[in-house]
Design a protein around this motif. Structure first.
Motif, PDB file in Angstrom:
ATOM      1  N   VAL A  83      37.681  12.633  53.772  1.00  0.00           N
ATOM      2  CA  VAL A  83      38.709  11.859  54.494  1.00  0.00           C
ATOM      3  C   VAL A  83      38.374  11.782  55.982  1.00  0.00           C
ATOM      4  N   VAL A  84      37.913  12.892  56.535  1.00  0.00           N
ATOM      5  CA  VAL A  84      37.547  12.899  57.955  1.00  0.00           C
ATOM      6  C   VAL A  84      36.397  11.916  58.185  1.00  0.00           C
ATOM      7  N   GLU A  85      35.417  11.986  57.299  1.00  0.00           N
ATOM      8  CA  GLU A  85      34.258  11.103  57.419  1.00  0.00           C
ATOM      9  C   GLU A  85      34.697   9.632  57.403  1.00  0.00           C
ATOM     10  N   GLN A  86      35.577   9.287  56.446  1.00  0.00           N
ATOM     11  CA  GLN A  86      35.998   7.894  56.287  1.00  0.00           C
ATOM     12  C   GLN A  86      36.957   7.433  57.386  1.00  0.00           C
ATOM     13  N   SER A  87      37.831   8.336  57.821  1.00  0.00           N
ATOM     14  CA  SER A  87      38.893   7.924  58.749  1.00  0.00           C
ATOM     15  C   SER A  87      38.401   7.737  60.178  1.00  0.00           C
ATOM     16  N   GLY A  88      37.308   8.448  60.542  1.00  0.00           N
ATOM     17  CA  GLY A  88      36.850   8.400  61.935  1.00  0.00           C
ATOM     18  C   GLY A  88      37.463   9.470  62.815  1.00  0.00           C
ATOM     19  N   LEU A  89      38.360  10.308  62.244  1.00  0.00           N
ATOM     20  CA  LEU A  89      38.962  11.401  63.009  1.00  0.00           C
ATOM     21  C   LEU A  89      37.949  12.505  63.265  1.00  0.00           C
ATOM     22  N   ARG A 101      48.578  -1.169  66.013  1.00  0.00           N
ATOM     23  CA  ARG A 101      49.291  -0.513  64.891  1.00  0.00           C
ATOM     24  C   ARG A 101      48.696  -0.836  63.526  1.00  0.00           C
ATOM     25  N   VAL A 102      47.525  -1.442  63.500  1.00  0.00           N
ATOM     26  CA  VAL A 102      46.853  -1.685  62.215  1.00  0.00           C
ATOM     27  C   VAL A 102      45.736  -0.657  62.053  1.00  0.00           C
ATOM     28  N   LEU A 103      45.762   0.083  60.941  1.00  0.00           N
ATOM     29  CA  LEU A 103      44.712   1.075  60.685  1.00  0.00           C
ATOM     30  C   LEU A 103      43.431   0.357  60.284  1.00  0.00           C
ATOM     31  N   LEU A 104      42.332   0.733  60.938  1.00  0.00           N
ATOM     32  CA  LEU A 104      41.082  -0.004  60.737  1.00  0.00           C
ATOM     33  C   LEU A 104      40.104   0.696  59.810  1.00  0.00           C
ATOM     34  N   THR A 105      40.356   1.970  59.507  1.00  0.00           N
ATOM     35  CA  THR A 105      39.364   2.714  58.715  1.00  0.00           C
ATOM     36  C   THR A 105      39.889   3.126  57.346  1.00  0.00           C
ATOM     37  N   LEU A 106      41.174   3.027  57.121  1.00  0.00           N
ATOM     38  CA  LEU A 106      41.756   3.537  55.874  1.00  0.00           C
ATOM     39  C   LEU A 106      42.571   2.449  55.177  1.00  0.00           C
ATOM     40  N   ASP A 107      42.562   2.494  53.833  1.00  0.00           N
ATOM     41  CA  ASP A 107      43.346   1.551  53.036  1.00  0.00           C
ATOM     42  C   ASP A 107      44.742   2.153  52.844  1.00  0.00           C
ATOM     43  N   GLU A 108      45.593   1.874  53.816  1.00  0.00           N
ATOM     44  CA  GLU A 108      46.882   2.564  53.862  1.00  0.00           C
ATOM     45  C   GLU A 108      47.768   2.266  52.649  1.00  0.00           C
ATOM     46  N   GLU A 109      47.780   1.022  52.220  1.00  0.00           N
ATOM     47  CA  GLU A 109      48.649   0.659  51.095  1.00  0.00           C
ATOM     48  C   GLU A 109      48.284   1.460  49.845  1.00  0.00           C
ATOM     49  N   ARG A 110      46.998   1.525  49.566  1.00  0.00           N
ATOM     50  CA  ARG A 110      46.548   2.275  48.386  1.00  0.00           C
ATOM     51  C   ARG A 110      46.831   3.769  48.561  1.00  0.00           C
ATOM     52  N   ILE A 111      46.621   4.288  49.765  1.00  0.00           N
ATOM     53  CA  ILE A 111      46.827   5.721  50.008  1.00  0.00           C
ATOM     54  C   ILE A 111      48.299   6.087  49.795  1.00  0.00           C
ATOM     55  N   LEU A 112      49.216   5.257  50.283  1.00  0.00           N
ATOM     56  CA  LEU A 112      50.643   5.539  50.087  1.00  0.00           C
ATOM     57  C   LEU A 112      50.974   5.589  48.599  1.00  0.00           C
ATOM     58  N   TYR A 113      50.429   4.652  47.846  1.00  0.00           N
ATOM     59  CA  TYR A 113      50.695   4.603  46.409  1.00  0.00           C
ATOM     60  C   TYR A 113      50.119   5.826  45.693  1.00  0.00           C
ATOM     61  N   GLU A 114      48.828   6.094  45.913  1.00  0.00           N
ATOM     62  CA  GLU A 114      48.152   7.189  45.199  1.00  0.00           C
ATOM     63  C   GLU A 114      48.765   8.546  45.558  1.00  0.00           C
ATOM     64  N   ALA A 115      49.062   8.735  46.843  1.00  0.00           N
ATOM     65  CA  ALA A 115      49.611  10.024  47.274  1.00  0.00           C
ATOM     66  C   ALA A 115      50.971  10.267  46.622  1.00  0.00           C
ATOM     67  N   GLU A 116      51.778   9.218  46.531  1.00  0.00           N
ATOM     68  CA  GLU A 116      53.099   9.370  45.904  1.00  0.00           C
ATOM     69  C   GLU A 116      52.965   9.744  44.429  1.00  0.00           C
ATOM     70  N   GLN A 117      52.053   9.069  43.730  1.00  0.00           N
ATOM     71  CA  GLN A 117      51.841   9.368  42.309  1.00  0.00           C
ATOM     72  C   GLN A 117      51.382  10.811  42.128  1.00  0.00           C
ATOM     73  N   ARG A 118      50.428  11.212  42.970  1.00  0.00           N
ATOM     74  CA  ARG A 118      49.864  12.564  42.880  1.00  0.00           C
ATOM     75  C   ARG A 118      50.947  13.615  43.154  1.00  0.00           C
ATOM     76  N   ALA A 119      51.775  13.340  44.148  1.00  0.00           N
ATOM     77  CA  ALA A 119      52.823  14.301  44.524  1.00  0.00           C
ATOM     78  C   ALA A 119      53.821  14.466  43.380  1.00  0.00           C
ATOM     79  N   LEU A 120      54.193  13.354  42.772  1.00  0.00           N
ATOM     80  CA  LEU A 120      55.163  13.422  41.677  1.00  0.00           C
ATOM     81  C   LEU A 120      54.575  14.182  40.492  1.00  0.00           C
ATOM     82  N   ARG A 121      53.314  13.887  40.192  1.00  0.00           N
ATOM     83  CA  ARG A 121      52.669  14.565  39.063  1.00  0.00           C
ATOM     84  C   ARG A 121      52.613  16.080  39.302  1.00  0.00           C
ATOM     85  N   MET A 122      52.236  16.468  40.511  1.00  0.00           N
ATOM     86  CA  MET A 122      52.078  17.887  40.807  1.00  0.00           C
ATOM     87  C   MET A 122      53.397  18.639  40.626  1.00  0.00           C
ATOM     88  N   VAL A 123      54.450  18.056  41.122  1.00  0.00           N
ATOM     89  CA  VAL A 123      55.745  18.728  41.077  1.00  0.00           C
ATOM     90  C   VAL A 123      56.351  18.707  39.679  1.00  0.00           C
TER      91      VAL A 123
END
Ligand SMILES: [Zn+2]
Length: 441
Positions: free
Chosen positions: A133-139, A407-429
């Motif tokens: 994530v660090v590599e891809q994000s540029g942070l 305010r536009v993120l240039l290195t990350l696919d924010e829409e997909r990340i919001l979706y995947e993270a939510e799914q992962r969080a629900l599954r884990m819990v």
């Protein structure tokens, strides 16, 4: 050679004398600040950012966090610390996968960039995925795979050998944006012989150390009963403070501890929102600073904060200290901004970041001050500390590369990340809630 010319900015440099420039220009060449103040009219520029009405300052360095814990945000509320940890956090994390860590860290990266963070000090598991994530994000980041030393079979994802090979695999990766270190969880969970082994390895491989220290009076009393010394004295005796070390929290210290932390130049990372949310008693940041200790600021994991907005941490640090001390003069704004920028950067080994001076790394943010809560502009420091929000950050740059523009993120696919993270969080819990129900039945 790439150049970006930032025009018409009010610049909070956080340099040694606290210089603030109004309506100034700043030229970034090949990732560094080449010129600040008056840029020659004929300077070449690949891109011009006219930020009239905006404030430029160094980006934030979050000195202690567990970024993938975004997945547990809002899931362990209104509980005392032992129940928060044992009944909720450990239970959820027992189902943690490397893929969860990737999406949790990606969600955190979106949030960090959006709120002006340019570097973070992360302590968690499956850290190869955070490094991606660090590599891809540029942070920028300093990363460590948390280990406990309680038996290889009980470690999460990797034992000490795995944590060490992670550290060596990623040290200096992403063009130097990734630093790695060793991360024993804490002296209260790790056995002394394991801490001694970490200390040896840190010296032999020239690795920094990042761990939790003295979070409660009970931890200190147990350490005195078990080892005859405070956690700080124990760690110092084991040699764990002999290199660059970040000690998170340090909420219960005596005079000797303060002297040791100062003498050994240990960076203390404070995460005040966690302390308030989990109702943990704290000592005074100003006492640590008066003892000569470099204090940096962090968010901690989003399960205990519950966001990663460093501007919120800055404001709460100031308010907490003033309120507890009953002294409105304690912890002035300029000091606190330095804790959140240059002290955090130094703690992670990015000493050339954290102040806007010629030759420094161009790790900077631009805040939009054309907003009702940021007018009038009597005192830019006061507005930054007490009025600005993460959402006021408009552009973010790391090593001269824009990670967010308007305010536009240039290195990350924010829409997909919001979706995947939510799914992962629900599954884990959910998975774990069913385990808990089965266990109770
Ligand atoms: Zn922590």
């Amino acid at each position: 050679m790439s150049t970006i010319w930032i025009r018409h900015a009010d610049v909070v440099t956080l340099d040694a004398s606290g210089t603030i420039l109004r309506d100034a220009d700043l030229l970034v060449v090949d990732g560094r600040i080449a010129c600040i103040g008056n840029v020659p009219e004929d300077a070449p520029a690949d891109e011009i950012l006219d930020v009239r009405g905006g404030v430029v300052m160094p980006g934030f360095f979050n000195a202690h966090c567990h970024a993938p814990m975004t997945l547990e945000r809002g899931w362990a509320e209104d509980l005392p610390f032992p129940r928060w940890l044992n009944e909720k956090i450990w239970v959820a994390e027992s189902a943690l996968t490397a893929e969860d860590v990737y999406w949790g860290a990606a969600l955190a990266a979106c949030e960090m960039i959006r709120s002006g963070t340019v570097g973070f000090n992360d302590h968690y598991f499956y850290m190869d995925r955070v490094a991606e994530v660090v590599e891809q994000s540029g942070l920028k980041a300093q990363l460590t795979w948390c280990v406990f030393g309680v038996g290889e079979d009980k470690e999460v994802g990797a034992g000490l050998d795995g944590a060490l090979s992670f550290a060596e695999r990623w040290q200096g990766a992403a063009d130097g944006r990734i630093h790695t270190c060793l991360g024993p969880h804490s002296p209260y969970l790790c056995p002394p012989d394991f801490l001694a082994r970490i200390s040896e390895l840190a010296h032999a491989r020239d690795l920094a150390v990042h761990l939790h220290v003295a979070e409660s009076r009970e931890q200190v009393e147990n350490s005195l009963a078990r080892h005859g010394k405070s956690p700080v004295v124990q760690l110092a005796d084991l040699g764990l403070f002999d290199g660059r070390t970040v000690a998170a929290h340090c909420l219960v210290l005596d005079e000797r501890d303060l002297e040791i932390l100062a003498e050994k130049r240990v960076f203390v990372a404070r995460t005040p929102i966690t302390y308030m949310k989990l109702a943990m008693p704290v000592n005074f940041v100003t006492d640590l600073r008066a003892a000569g200790i470099a204090v940096a600021l962090g968010t901690d994991g989003p399960a205990s904060n519950a966001d990663m907005d460093m501007l919120a941490v800055i404001r709460q640090s100031v308010l907490l200290e003033k309120y507890l001390r009953l002294d409105p003069e304690s912890l002035p704004g300029d000091t606190t901004l330095r804790m959140a920028t240059q002290h955090g950067a130094a703690a992670m080994g990015f000493a050339e970041s954290g102040a806007l001076v010629e030759g420094a790394a161009a790790d900077l943010i631009v805040l939009d001050f054309d907003r009702p809560h940021l007018r009038p502009r009597h005192d830019l420091i006061a507005n930054l500390v007490h009025s600005a929000k993460g959402a006021d950050v408009r552009h973010v740059m790391v090593n001269g590369r824009l990670l967010m523009r308007d305010r536009v993120l240039l290195t990350l696919d924010e829409e997909r990340i919001l979706y995947e993270a939510e799914q992962r969080a629900l599954r884990m819990v959910n998975q774990n809630m069913s385990q808990v129900r089965e266990y109770r039945a």
